[in-house]
Design a protein around this motif. Structure first.
Motif, mmCIF file in Angstrom:
data_model
loop_
_atom_site.group_PDB
_atom_site.id
_atom_site.type_symbol
_atom_site.label_atom_id
_atom_site.label_comp_id
_atom_site.label_asym_id
_atom_site.label_seq_id
_atom_site.Cartn_x
_atom_site.Cartn_y
_atom_site.Cartn_z
ATOM 1 N N ASP A 149 37.737 36.012 38.502
ATOM 2 C CA ASP A 149 38.999 35.729 39.178
ATOM 3 C C ASP A 149 39.542 34.321 38.988
ATOM 4 O O ASP A 149 40.634 34.013 39.494
ATOM 5 C CB ASP A 149 38.888 36.102 40.665
ATOM 6 C CG ASP A 149 38.899 37.627 40.804
ATOM 7 O OD1 ASP A 149 39.392 38.298 39.867
ATOM 8 O OD2 ASP A 149 38.403 38.139 41.823
ATOM 9 N N ARG A 208 41.757 37.058 32.862
ATOM 10 C CA ARG A 208 42.636 37.252 34.019
ATOM 11 C C ARG A 208 43.293 35.936 34.391
ATOM 12 O O ARG A 208 42.804 34.868 34.033
ATOM 13 C CB ARG A 208 41.821 37.718 35.230
ATOM 14 C CG ARG A 208 41.350 39.131 35.147
ATOM 15 C CD ARG A 208 40.646 39.503 36.445
ATOM 16 N NE ARG A 208 40.074 40.833 36.337
ATOM 17 C CZ ARG A 208 39.249 41.356 37.237
ATOM 18 N NH1 ARG A 208 38.891 40.655 38.306
ATOM 19 N NH2 ARG A 208 38.779 42.581 37.071
ATOM 20 N N SER A 211 43.330 33.372 40.230
ATOM 21 C CA SER A 211 43.878 33.700 41.555
ATOM 22 C C SER A 211 43.067 33.008 42.657
ATOM 23 O O SER A 211 43.156 33.376 43.816
ATOM 24 C CB SER A 211 43.852 35.217 41.756
ATOM 25 O OG SER A 211 42.521 35.678 41.601
ATOM 26 N N THR A 212 42.264 32.016 42.273
ATOM 27 C CA THR A 212 41.363 31.346 43.219
ATOM 28 C C THR A 212 41.802 29.894 43.479
ATOM 29 O O THR A 212 42.731 29.403 42.853
ATOM 30 C CB THR A 212 39.920 31.298 42.653
ATOM 31 O OG1 THR A 212 39.896 30.344 41.577
ATOM 32 C CG2 THR A 212 39.472 32.651 42.135
#
Ligand SMILES: O=C(O)CCC(=O)C(=O)O
Length: 252
Positions: A149, A208, A211-212
């Motif tokens: 992520d 990806r 999103s962290t």
């Protein structure tokens, strides 16, 4: 650093391989500080800095790149060539693909926290001119722990042994190229800061978006036979131009 015969064999069969701990804790903090100098423009990368994320129609302009890509850090800061990351990766490249492997180009790819922009599925060779010798190895060195992520690398095992897929620009605005592929075909490679993962120029890969809250800084070195580097340069290609589908096999 020496890698094992099993690692070389794994790379040949799968088109990627992990090599752990190529950097010491001291090295990691050195490269992180250099990285910040590039990101904060204390070292001016000029036209070598761009947004790999590009943009899609209807997007609003953003203050910073979605994915920051800085080409040729070692041209801008030649002392990098003598340091651990370049020394170790050059030695490993020769073990993976032969003693004639040399550094073709290096780059930084940063995915800032919450920048949530995937790097689309692609094969690096789609960006490059067609070459008679397709041996090429790219080393993705993690300067932060890489997990799914925050944007660790994903690969499609064995894809370097299959025909190159058709590529196209992923959006408008000169960002990355993409081809058709999905996560269900691939494997995610989560690695610790200071470790690296290698892929062949024909291996399908992707990451990806981040999103962290975590950083995701990668330092990437790309190697190919010395003779093929000359072949590229003789044709005016040095990895600093616009992103485009150049490989004739990747055009449809
Ligand atoms: O760091 C990324 O997200 C993509 C890296 C990549 O495509 C490459 O190293 O070839």
């Amino acid at each position: 650093m020496n890698i094992t015969e099993e690692q070389v064999d794994f790379f040949n069969r799968n088109g990627y391989v992990v090599v752990d701990n190529i950097l010491s804790a001291e090295d990691i903090s050195y490269y992180r500080s250099v990285y910040e100098e590039f990101l904060e423009n204390k070292i001016d990368a000029g036209r070598f800095r761009s947004d790999l994320g590009g943009f899609v129609e209807g997007d609003k302009p953003v203050p910073k790149e979605r994915i920051t890509q800085i080409m040729l850090p070692s041209r801008l800061m030649p002392s990098l060539l003598e340091k651990a990351l370049h020394r170790e990766t050059r030695q490993i490249a020769k073990q993976l693909l032969g003693n004639d492997m040399e550094l073709d180009f290096d780059m930084l790819i940063d995915k800032a926290p919450h920048s949530v922009t995937p790097t689309p599925w692609h094969q690096d060779c789609a960006y490059w001119i067609s070459m008679p010798d397709v041996r090429a190895a790219s080393c993705w060195v993690a300067l932060d722990d890489a997990i799914k992520d925050n944007g660790c690398m994903w690969y499609v095992p064995g894809s370097h042994l299959l025909p190159v897929r058709a590529h196209r620009p992923a959006g408008k605005g000169g960002g990355a190229l993409e081809c058709d592929a999905q996560e269900s075909e691939g494997v995610a490679i989560e690695i610790k800061a200071g470790s690296c993962v290698w892929h062949h120029g024909g291996t399908l890969h992707y990451s990806r978006g981040n999103s962290t809250d975590l950083r995701r800084r990668a330092f990437i070195n790309n190697f190919r036979p010395e003779e093929m580097i000359r072949f590229e340069r003789d044709r005016g290609f040095d990895h600093t131009g616009d992103r485009d589908v150049r490989n004739t096999d990747a055009k449809n």
